[in-house]
Write a protein that holds these residues in place. Structure first.
Motif, mmCIF file in Angstrom:
data_model
loop_
_atom_site.group_PDB
_atom_site.id
_atom_site.type_symbol
_atom_site.label_atom_id
_atom_site.label_comp_id
_atom_site.label_asym_id
_atom_site.label_seq_id
_atom_site.Cartn_x
_atom_site.Cartn_y
_atom_site.Cartn_z
ATOM 1 N N ASP A 139 30.100 -45.896 24.029
ATOM 2 C CA ASP A 139 30.491 -45.738 25.415
ATOM 3 C C ASP A 139 31.467 -44.595 25.633
ATOM 4 N N GLN A 140 32.017 -44.024 24.551
ATOM 5 C CA GLN A 140 32.932 -42.886 24.662
ATOM 6 C C GLN A 140 32.177 -41.554 24.648
ATOM 7 N N PHE A 141 30.941 -41.556 24.117
ATOM 8 C CA PHE A 141 30.149 -40.332 24.006
ATOM 9 C C PHE A 141 29.083 -40.270 25.105
ATOM 10 N N GLU A 142 28.666 -39.048 25.438
ATOM 11 C CA GLU A 142 27.475 -38.883 26.267
ATOM 12 C C GLU A 142 26.290 -39.522 25.538
ATOM 13 N N ALA A 143 25.343 -40.081 26.290
ATOM 14 C CA ALA A 143 24.246 -40.829 25.690
ATOM 15 C C ALA A 143 23.285 -39.938 24.912
ATOM 16 N N LYS A 144 23.223 -38.651 25.258
ATOM 17 C CA LYS A 144 22.303 -37.733 24.601
ATOM 18 C C LYS A 144 23.082 -36.558 24.017
ATOM 19 N N PRO A 145 22.575 -35.966 22.926
ATOM 20 C CA PRO A 145 23.241 -34.781 22.381
ATOM 21 C C PRO A 145 23.185 -33.631 23.383
ATOM 22 N N PHE A 146 24.261 -32.841 23.434
ATOM 23 C CA PHE A 146 24.241 -31.676 24.321
ATOM 24 C C PHE A 146 23.600 -30.472 23.636
ATOM 25 N N TYR A 147 23.369 -30.588 22.317
ATOM 26 C CA TYR A 147 22.720 -29.481 21.598
ATOM 27 C C TYR A 147 22.019 -30.061 20.378
ATOM 28 N N THR A 148 20.794 -29.596 20.118
ATOM 29 C CA THR A 148 20.000 -30.072 18.985
ATOM 30 C C THR A 148 19.325 -28.892 18.309
ATOM 31 N N VAL A 149 19.313 -28.908 16.988
ATOM 32 C CA VAL A 149 18.522 -27.962 16.201
ATOM 33 C C VAL A 149 17.545 -28.797 15.388
ATOM 34 N N GLN A 150 16.253 -28.541 15.546
ATOM 35 C CA GLN A 150 15.238 -29.380 14.905
ATOM 36 C C GLN A 150 14.264 -28.541 14.093
ATOM 37 N N ILE A 151 13.854 -29.084 12.946
ATOM 38 C CA ILE A 151 12.792 -28.499 12.128
ATOM 39 C C ILE A 151 11.521 -29.277 12.438
ATOM 40 N N ASN A 152 10.498 -28.596 12.917
ATOM 41 C CA ASN A 152 9.313 -29.273 13.442
ATOM 42 C C ASN A 152 8.213 -29.494 12.409
ATOM 43 N N LEU A 153 8.375 -29.030 11.180
ATOM 44 C CA LEU A 153 7.321 -29.158 10.176
ATOM 45 C C LEU A 153 7.112 -30.627 9.809
ATOM 46 N N GLN A 154 5.851 -31.026 9.693
ATOM 47 C CA GLN A 154 5.524 -32.380 9.269
ATOM 48 C C GLN A 154 4.063 -32.425 8.810
ATOM 49 N N PRO A 155 3.764 -33.399 7.904
ATOM 50 C CA PRO A 155 4.666 -34.363 7.286
ATOM 51 C C PRO A 155 5.588 -33.684 6.272
ATOM 52 N N HIS A 156 6.749 -34.286 6.062
ATOM 53 C CA HIS A 156 7.762 -33.618 5.244
ATOM 54 C C HIS A 156 7.319 -33.405 3.808
ATOM 55 N N TRP A 157 6.426 -34.280 3.281
ATOM 56 C CA TRP A 157 6.032 -34.131 1.875
ATOM 57 C C TRP A 157 5.110 -32.941 1.631
ATOM 58 N N SER A 158 4.639 -32.330 2.709
ATOM 59 C CA SER A 158 3.786 -31.142 2.558
ATOM 60 C C SER A 158 4.601 -29.855 2.477
#
Length: 451
Positions: A139-158
């Motif tokens: 309840d002290q934090f915003e519900a969503k991140p204000f910034y995200t860095v994502q790696i989109n490769l999948q599935p990870h084992w490949s």
């Protein structure tokens, strides 16, 4: 449940797996003050997918990633629900803060003692009007991140190196509008485990002082030369509305020196051999306005005498089966290029791997057997580093059986042992005390019964 029972133990003889070093996190300041060991600095580890509270969830983007275990509960977010480092959860405004300004870009840098296939980094910020005198909860934090860095490769084992974070990793994070004291929560989520790493950074949003009157951050800040006795730094001249008076250099978050402009080089002759340092530089104008810090420079000095590679660090197991053991370690550096790593099992060399690799899968092993490993680095001139610290690991039992639970043994999440029944490990830990044996009340957060 008692405090001892409700926290996950994080004490570690080998540092793992990552932390925010610039701007220095709350855990980093505690480590610098000697109140956390290096293992605890790097192992602010709990379940991924914050701000969820439940375990067993799939990644909304990559369903083939490992499901999570429960993220840290409210009031245990800064410590990641780890027993070692519980002081990080203390409420109040006493924490060391970094001055920042709304709308500016803050370079946030992670270092890793063990890299893992990564899905994303999420950055959260406390709400306007939050209460520093209360514990950090959802309840002290915003519900969503204000910034995200994502790696989109999948599935990870490949994928391999493509999903490994660079060391160090720096994200230019644009800050939202805030005033006064706020807490930034940085979460590094791993694709091929159930875990994430939690770091909080205490920020003080200051008034803009006329906005554009600050100098620009110095660019081109690099370590031009690194030896066992010296680190030579250089940078480009900074600009701003007013003349630049000096450059302020910090090392590991502490003021190191002020260099008068127009000098653009400086050498640190107070370093120790075979030691890691983090440098940053600020520009200060003739009205004492200072710039935001440059992107940090991370260096590792050479071993004494500058001969041979540094010792491989943080040798640890990534898991074991009936006939195999997976190993990982930290890279070495040297006066000459590193060409490969030599792996030793029970003091006998069994394999060499390329210098670009810091992992090895040892196969064809006997079940329910203990093996001791070390690793050495070799440079292009054939010089060897000293051996890493010994790592002793057991394979699983034969015929689907499982090894017996033992003291002073590293257990990975999902690993099975026998101890008056079969038990599955819920959280990576080292069995430092008999109190953590499966079946005891004090270990119920570490083990669950059943195959």
């Amino acid at each position: 449940m008692s405090q001892r029972q409700s926290n996950i133990a994080s004490r570690s003889n080998t540092p793992r797996h990552g932390h925010v070093f610039s701007p220095a996190s709350r855990a980093w300041f505690e480590w610098k003050a000697g109140r956390l060991d290096e293992g605890a600095l790097n192992q602010r580890e709990s379940g991924k997918f914050f701000p969820h509270t439940l375990g067993g969830l799939s990644d909304a983007y990559a369903e083939s990633d490992d499901k999570n275990v429960a993220p840290p509960p409210d009031g245990k977010i800064a410590s990641a629900n780890q027993l070692t480092g519980a002081q990080l959860d203390a409420p109040g405004s006493q924490w060391t803060k970094h001055d920042v300004r709304s709308g500016e870009t803050l370079d946030i840098s992670w270092d890793y003692s063990a890299r893992h296939k990564t899905r994303r980094w999420n950055y959260f910020l406390t709400k306007e009007g939050w209460d520093p005198e209360k514990v950090l909860g959802r309840d002290q934090f915003e519900a969503k991140p204000f910034y995200t860095v994502q790696i989109n490769l999948q599935p990870h084992w490949s994928y391999g190196e493509e999903m490994m974070p660079p060391k160090p990793t720096t994200h230019p994070v644009p800050l939202p509008r805030r005033e006064g004291y706020h807490v930034l929560l940085a979460v590094w989520e791993v694709a091929n485990t159930s875990m994430a790493f939690y770091q909080v950074v205490d920020l003080n949003f200051v008034c803009p002082d006329g906005g554009g009157e600050r100098p620009e951050s110095p660019t081109g800040f690099t370590a031009e030369n690194v030896t066992d006795k010296q680190v030579s730094l250089k940078w480009n001249a900074a600009t701003g509305p007013y003349p630049i008076k000096l450059y302020r250099i910090t090392r590991d978050g502490d003021l190191l020196v002020e260099v008068d402009a127009p000098l653009l080089v400086w050498s640190d002759n107070s370093v120790e051999p075979d030691t890691q340092y983090n440098y940053a530089i600020y520009a200060v104008d003739d009205r004492d306005n200072d710039s935001a810090p440059s992107r940090p420079v991370q260096v590792h000095t050479l071993p004494a005498g500058g001969e041979g590679p540094t010792t491989p660090t943080n040798l640890h197991s990534m898991g074991a089966t009936e006939h195999s053991i997976s190993l990982m370690w930290g890279h070495s550096v040297g006066t000459a290029p590193i060409v490969d790593y030599l792996i030793f099992r029970d003091e006998v060399e069994i394999k060499s791997v390329s210098a670009t690799c810091n992992e090895f899968l040892d196969t064809g092993l006997s079940p329910d057997t203990e093996f001791t490993y070390t690793v050495k680095a070799r440079d292009v001139n054939g010089r060897l580093s000293s051996a890493s610290k010994d790592l002793t690991v057991s394979t699983q039992g034969a015929g689907g059986g499982h090894p017996k639970w033992k003291l002073n043994t590293l257990y990975e999440t999902g690993e099975f042992v026998s101890h008056n029944g079969i038990w599955r490990c819920l959280q990576q830990h080292t069995s430092y005390t008999p109190d953590w044996a499966p079946g005891l009340a004090s270990s119920e957060v570490l083990w669950v019964k059943g195959s």
